[in-house]
Design a protein around this motif. Structure first.
Motif, PDB file in Angstrom:
ATOM      1  N   GLU A  23       0.838  -1.204   0.000  1.00  0.00           N
ATOM      2  CA  GLU A  23       0.000   0.000   0.000  1.00  0.00           C
ATOM      3  C   GLU A  23       0.870   1.250   0.000  1.00  0.00           C
ATOM      4  O   GLU A  23       0.596   2.215  -0.723  1.00  0.00           O
ATOM      5  N   SER A  24       1.937   1.230   0.791  1.00  0.00           N
ATOM      6  CA  SER A  24       2.835   2.385   0.845  1.00  0.00           C
ATOM      7  C   SER A  24       3.559   2.582  -0.480  1.00  0.00           C
ATOM      8  O   SER A  24       3.779   3.719  -0.913  1.00  0.00           O
ATOM      9  N   LYS A  25       3.933   1.482  -1.135  1.00  0.00           N
ATOM     10  CA  LYS A  25       4.551   1.590  -2.462  1.00  0.00           C
ATOM     11  C   LYS A  25       3.598   2.281  -3.429  1.00  0.00           C
ATOM     12  O   LYS A  25       4.004   3.143  -4.206  1.00  0.00           O
ATOM     13  N   THR A  26       2.315   1.900  -3.381  1.00  0.00           N
ATOM     14  CA  THR A  26       1.325   2.482  -4.271  1.00  0.00           C
ATOM     15  C   THR A  26       1.152   3.967  -3.977  1.00  0.00           C
ATOM     16  O   THR A  26       1.065   4.792  -4.892  1.00  0.00           O
ATOM     17  N   GLN A  27       1.140   4.321  -2.690  1.00  0.00           N
ATOM     18  CA  GLN A  27       1.027   5.727  -2.313  1.00  0.00           C
ATOM     19  C   GLN A  27       2.239   6.510  -2.792  1.00  0.00           C
ATOM     20  O   GLN A  27       2.111   7.627  -3.308  1.00  0.00           O
ATOM     21  N   SER A  30       1.936   7.246  -6.384  1.00  0.00           N
ATOM     22  CA  SER A  30       0.977   8.326  -6.620  1.00  0.00           C
ATOM     23  C   SER A  30       1.657   9.681  -6.441  1.00  0.00           C
ATOM     24  O   SER A  30       1.466  10.595  -7.245  1.00  0.00           O
ATOM     25  N   VAL A  31       2.454   9.802  -5.388  1.00  0.00           N
ATOM     26  CA  VAL A  31       3.175  11.052  -5.135  1.00  0.00           C
ATOM     27  C   VAL A  31       4.195  11.300  -6.249  1.00  0.00           C
ATOM     28  O   VAL A  31       4.337  12.422  -6.745  1.00  0.00           O
ATOM     29  N   ALA A  32       4.877  10.241  -6.686  1.00  0.00           N
ATOM     30  CA  ALA A  32       5.863  10.388  -7.761  1.00  0.00           C
ATOM     31  C   ALA A  32       5.195  10.892  -9.041  1.00  0.00           C
ATOM     32  O   ALA A  32       5.715  11.797  -9.702  1.00  0.00           O
ATOM     33  N   TYR A  33       4.026  10.332  -9.362  1.00  0.00           N
ATOM     34  CA  TYR A  33       3.304  10.800 -10.548  1.00  0.00           C
ATOM     35  C   TYR A  33       2.914  12.262 -10.395  1.00  0.00           C
ATOM     36  O   TYR A  33       2.967  13.031 -11.353  1.00  0.00           O
ATOM     37  N   LEU A  34       2.507  12.635  -9.177  1.00  0.00           N
ATOM     38  CA  LEU A  34       2.124  14.022  -8.929  1.00  0.00           C
ATOM     39  C   LEU A  34       3.321  14.947  -9.158  1.00  0.00           C
ATOM     40  O   LEU A  34       3.194  15.989  -9.801  1.00  0.00           O
ATOM     41  N   ILE A  35       4.487  14.552  -8.658  1.00  0.00           N
ATOM     42  CA  ILE A  35       5.698  15.364  -8.812  1.00  0.00           C
ATOM     43  C   ILE A  35       6.068  15.519 -10.283  1.00  0.00           C
ATOM     44  O   ILE A  35       6.465  16.589 -10.745  1.00  0.00           O
ATOM     45  N   LEU A  50      -3.618   8.629 -14.361  1.00  0.00           N
ATOM     46  CA  LEU A  50      -2.598   7.785 -13.743  1.00  0.00           C
ATOM     47  C   LEU A  50      -2.766   7.757 -12.229  1.00  0.00           C
ATOM     48  O   LEU A  50      -2.690   6.701 -11.606  1.00  0.00           O
ATOM     49  N   ILE A  51      -2.990   8.935 -11.632  1.00  0.00           N
ATOM     50  CA  ILE A  51      -3.136   9.017 -10.177  1.00  0.00           C
ATOM     51  C   ILE A  51      -4.377   8.248  -9.726  1.00  0.00           C
ATOM     52  O   ILE A  51      -4.337   7.502  -8.745  1.00  0.00           O
ATOM     53  N   GLU A  52      -5.473   8.415 -10.468  1.00  0.00           N
ATOM     54  CA  GLU A  52      -6.701   7.716 -10.105  1.00  0.00           C
ATOM     55  C   GLU A  52      -6.516   6.201 -10.175  1.00  0.00           C
ATOM     56  O   GLU A  52      -7.025   5.462  -9.338  1.00  0.00           O
ATOM     57  N   GLN A  53      -5.754   5.730 -11.175  1.00  0.00           N
ATOM     58  CA  GLN A  53      -5.484   4.293 -11.278  1.00  0.00           C
ATOM     59  C   GLN A  53      -4.741   3.801 -10.045  1.00  0.00           C
ATOM     60  O   GLN A  53      -5.030   2.736  -9.507  1.00  0.00           O
ATOM     61  N   GLN A  54      -3.756   4.587  -9.575  1.00  0.00           N
ATOM     62  CA  GLN A  54      -3.016   4.212  -8.376  1.00  0.00           C
ATOM     63  C   GLN A  54      -3.931   4.186  -7.154  1.00  0.00           C
ATOM     64  O   GLN A  54      -3.869   3.274  -6.339  1.00  0.00           O
ATOM     65  N   LEU A  55      -4.781   5.193  -7.031  1.00  0.00           N
ATOM     66  CA  LEU A  55      -5.685   5.252  -5.882  1.00  0.00           C
ATOM     67  C   LEU A  55      -6.680   4.099  -5.906  1.00  0.00           C
ATOM     68  O   LEU A  55      -7.018   3.549  -4.860  1.00  0.00           O
TER      69      LEU A  55
END
Length: 66
Positions: A23-27, A30-35, A50-55
């Motif tokens: 779960e932490s890897k997925t989070q 998500s942050v990496a994609y945001l950056i 992409l972010i929505e897919q991760q969430l």
């Protein structure tokens, strides 16, 4: 073979990533994609998708264990 005394940032990041639960890897991803979103958007990538897919991956796992 002589190991370098100082690890590169890339190796440090990989070490952090590998120490996380799924779960932490997925989070983190998500942050990496945001950056990277600004450069991705410049290339025409739909970052929000992409972010929505991760969430969704996080939500599918639920709050419990495996």
């Amino acid at each position: 073979k002589v190991m370098p005394a100082v690890r590169s940032d890339e190796e440090k990041l990989l070490g952090v990533y590998n120490s996380l639960d799924q779960e932490s890897k997925t989070q983190l991803m998500s942050v990496a994609y945001l950056i990277m979103s600004k450069s991705l958007e410049a290339q025409g990538v739909n970052v929000q998708q992409l972010i929505e897919q991760q969430l969704h991956k996080i939500q599918e796992k639920g709050g419990g264990g495996k």
